[in-house]
Design a protein around this motif. Structure first.
Motif, PDB file in Angstrom:
ATOM      1  N   LYS A 164       0.817  -1.322  -0.083  1.00 28.77           N
ATOM      2  CA  LYS A 164      -0.148   0.153  -0.105  1.00 28.77           C
ATOM      3  C   LYS A 164       0.700   1.299   0.052  1.00 28.77           C
ATOM      4  N   THR A 183       4.117   2.527  -5.199  1.00 26.47           N
ATOM      5  CA  THR A 183       3.647   3.279  -6.234  1.00 26.47           C
ATOM      6  C   THR A 183       3.337   2.194  -7.521  1.00 26.47           C
ATOM      7  N   GLU A 241      -9.384   2.088 -10.848  1.00 28.90           N
ATOM      8  CA  GLU A 241      -9.356   3.354 -10.809  1.00 28.90           C
ATOM      9  C   GLU A 241      -9.844   3.744  -9.247  1.00 28.90           C
ATOM     10  N   LYS A 268      -8.021   2.522  -6.711  1.00 28.40           N
ATOM     11  CA  LYS A 268      -6.932   2.491  -5.863  1.00 28.40           C
ATOM     12  C   LYS A 268      -5.958   4.081  -6.042  1.00 28.40           C
ATOM     13  N   GLU A 269      -5.600   4.284  -4.915  1.00 24.36           N
ATOM     14  CA  GLU A 269      -5.085   5.655  -4.995  1.00 24.36           C
ATOM     15  C   GLU A 269      -3.539   5.339  -5.226  1.00 24.36           C
ATOM     16  N   ASN A 270      -2.762   4.412  -4.889  1.00 26.98           N
ATOM     17  CA  ASN A 270      -1.475   4.334  -5.444  1.00 26.98           C
ATOM     18  C   ASN A 270      -1.318   3.642  -6.677  1.00 26.98           C
ATOM     19  N   THR A 314      -1.301   4.691 -10.611  1.00 31.06           N
ATOM     20  CA  THR A 314      -1.472   5.672 -11.823  1.00 31.06           C
ATOM     21  C   THR A 314      -1.687   4.744 -13.012  1.00 31.06           C
TER      22      THR A 314
END
Length: 527
Positions: free
Chosen positions: A33, A36, A150, A152-154, A156
């Motif tokens: 978590k 990246t 989409e 998931k904050e980690n 890109t």
């Protein structure tokens, strides 16, 4: 991101946005978590081979009539003696758990009135074991996975980012390396298509999940993005490549001249009882295999190819007129809609079909953990040679392979990721001395020539003379393309042509060394 806007650092770089890449990204994002995860894909987020998978995903679901042993045997028979039996056993036995994960992530599969899953059957399968979502299973799986990613904050997600080359010691230490040496992958150079700049992505772990190379042939069911990028990049980085001579041609692509890529008439249609007929309306599969329409794809494709060559007809027919129309619409709404748009009423008209390139069974060599021969480079899905498919893929085993190997890669990294060091300083992409290429007509011409060479000489049936002709012509194309590539500003078209030529040449070379007809490889000289 580094202060230099062309340098990006990420823990996990995932190249490709199909079922394999998205599954891997989700799993490592959940496990690590604080790390990246970056996904790069050269077109829209969902534009990949997964999206176009119609039939479904194979697994032993109803254990009262089916068993792992039966699925294993069906896979081994289709693979024609080339499969790795340990790999087949592993994938088949992992299948139910991986399917349950997809369902938990929101993928919806068709159910019967009693609430149980509707299971289909395709060529080469001895039991009904294909979970499906109408005739757009791949698109449904892709929808569910993108929705999860989409959130998931980690993670890109970068669309319109085209991977040019993997970064290894060759770039970092400016030295040549041999294929058998201990080579490490440090990330990739990626073209930001909209900004027309090459970015340097430095990564602890790189996952190659770029799909297949159908665009190397004139007629293919693959989308236009399937240009063999992953296999070509891995080959240039000196990763081990295997079994690329085994090309699977789908027997029943809709015959509709001018349409590209070819529209697929799912094998599940034959699984539901559709019959193949020649141009005169006669059944013919009994001459080739006792399983008739449900023989494996390599057998059915060669049978149709032989019928067409003997008769000179442009196509054969798929007869669905005896099938329950309401059930047909329910199971195959998109196929029915497509037929209607062409004036074909499946209740009374036969569907014209002919073979089209569909799948490459070889690729970047990986072990059970999805590790390639390069350190910190993993790969899964159609870009790989895992040992599951052997000489010919069993229908609906491809999506399964993707999620199993994505899971295995993730499991392996839970044990070793903390040991991986940050990559050393990586040089920027060097584009000094290049000029804007105005000769786009040359790229288009050469791309069409690659397709023609491969379709004419390295298709369903090959021969020594055909392969030699292909080799000579591809070598000339390679030399012309290299001159253009070395001195021109990069574009997607130019890079794709480079990769198409590379994968075409690899298929030809591997075909020359194959001395026995197996699966998707067939030489007239070996009969």
């Amino acid at each position: 991101m580094n202060a230099d806007k062309r340098i990006f650092q990420t823990d996990f770089l995932v190249i490709g946005s199909g079922i394999s890449g998205l599954t891997f990204a989700l799993k490592v994002a959940n496990q690590f978590k604080d790390c990246t995860v970056t996904i790069v894909t050269k077109n829209e987020k969902n534009e990949c081979n997964t999206k176009y998978a119609q039939g479904g995903i194979a697994t032993v679901w109803n254990k009262t009539v089916d068993s792992f042993e039966q699925h294993i045997q069906d896979t081994l028979i289709a693979g024609d003696g080339i499969c790795d039996e340990k790999v087949v056993k592993m994938v088949v036995e992992e299948a139910p758990d991986r399917l349950n994960e997809l369902i938990e992530w929101g993928a919806k599969f068709d159910k019967l009135k009693d609430g149980s899953y509707s299971l289909g059957r395709e060529g080469g399968h001895s039991q009904d074991r294909i979970l499906h979502h109408k005739d757009i299973t791949g698109a449904e799986i892709e929808r569910a996975l993108i929705e999860q990613v989409e959130a998931k904050e980690n993670i890109t997600f970068l669309d319109y980012h085209y991977s040019i080359d993997l970064i290894t010691e060759h770039q970092v230490k400016q030295k040549q390396t041999k294929r058998k040496e201990n080579i490490t992958c440090f990330g990739a150079y990626v073209l930001d298509i909209k900004k027309s700049i090459v970015k340097t992505f430095s990564a602890k772990v790189t996952m190659l999940a770029t799909g297949g190379n159908g665009q190397v042939y004139n007629t293919t069911t693959n989308p236009v993005v399937a240009t063999g990028d992953g296999i070509a990049m891995a080959y240039r980085a000196k990763a081990e490549i295997a079994d690329v001579e085994f090309i699977q041609f789908h027997p029943t692509a809709l015959f509709n001249p001018g349409e590209y890529p070819a529209f697929l008439i799912s094998e599940a249609v034959r699984g539901e009882g559709a019959i193949l007929r020649d141009f005169e309306g006669n059944r013919f599969m009994k001459k080739y295999d006792d399983r008739e329409e449900l023989a494996s794809r390599d057998i059915v494709a060669r049978a149709i190819d032989n019928e067409l060559k003997q008769s000179g007809a442009p196509h054969v027919y798929l007869d669905c007129t005896h099938m329950d129309y309401e059930e047909f619409i329910k199971h195959f709404p998109n196929i029915n809609e497509k037929c209607i748009s062409l004036g074909i009423d499946v209740r009374k008209d036969y569907i014209p079909v002919s073979p089209a390139q569909h799948y490459i069974c070889g690729g970047v060599d990986v072990n059970k953990k999805a590790k390639t021969s390069l350190k910190n480079l993993y790969a899964c899905g159609e870009v790989t040679r895992s040992g599951l498919h052997g000489g010919n893929r069993l229908a609906s085993n491809s999506l399964l392979e993707g999620i199993v190997y994505a899971h295995n890669a993730y499991q392996n990294l839970t044990k070793r990721f903390h040991k991986i060091k940050e990559p050393d300083s990586i040089p920027l992409w060097n584009d000094s001395g290049v000029v804007k290429n105005m000769e786009k007509v040359l790229i288009t011409h050469d791309r069409n020539e690659v397709k023609t060479i491969m379709s004419n000489y390295v298709g369903i049936v090959r021969s020594n003379e055909r392969l030699l002709r292909a080799e000579r012509r591809l070598r000339g194309l390679y030399e012309d393309n290299k001159r253009l590539y070395d001195h021109s500003e990069l574009s997607v078209d130019l890079c794709e042509l480079r990769n198409l030529i590379t994968t075409a040449y690899l298929i030809t070379q591997f075909s020359k060394t194959r001395k026995e007809n197996k699966g998707g490889f067939y030489s007239a000289d070996l009969v």
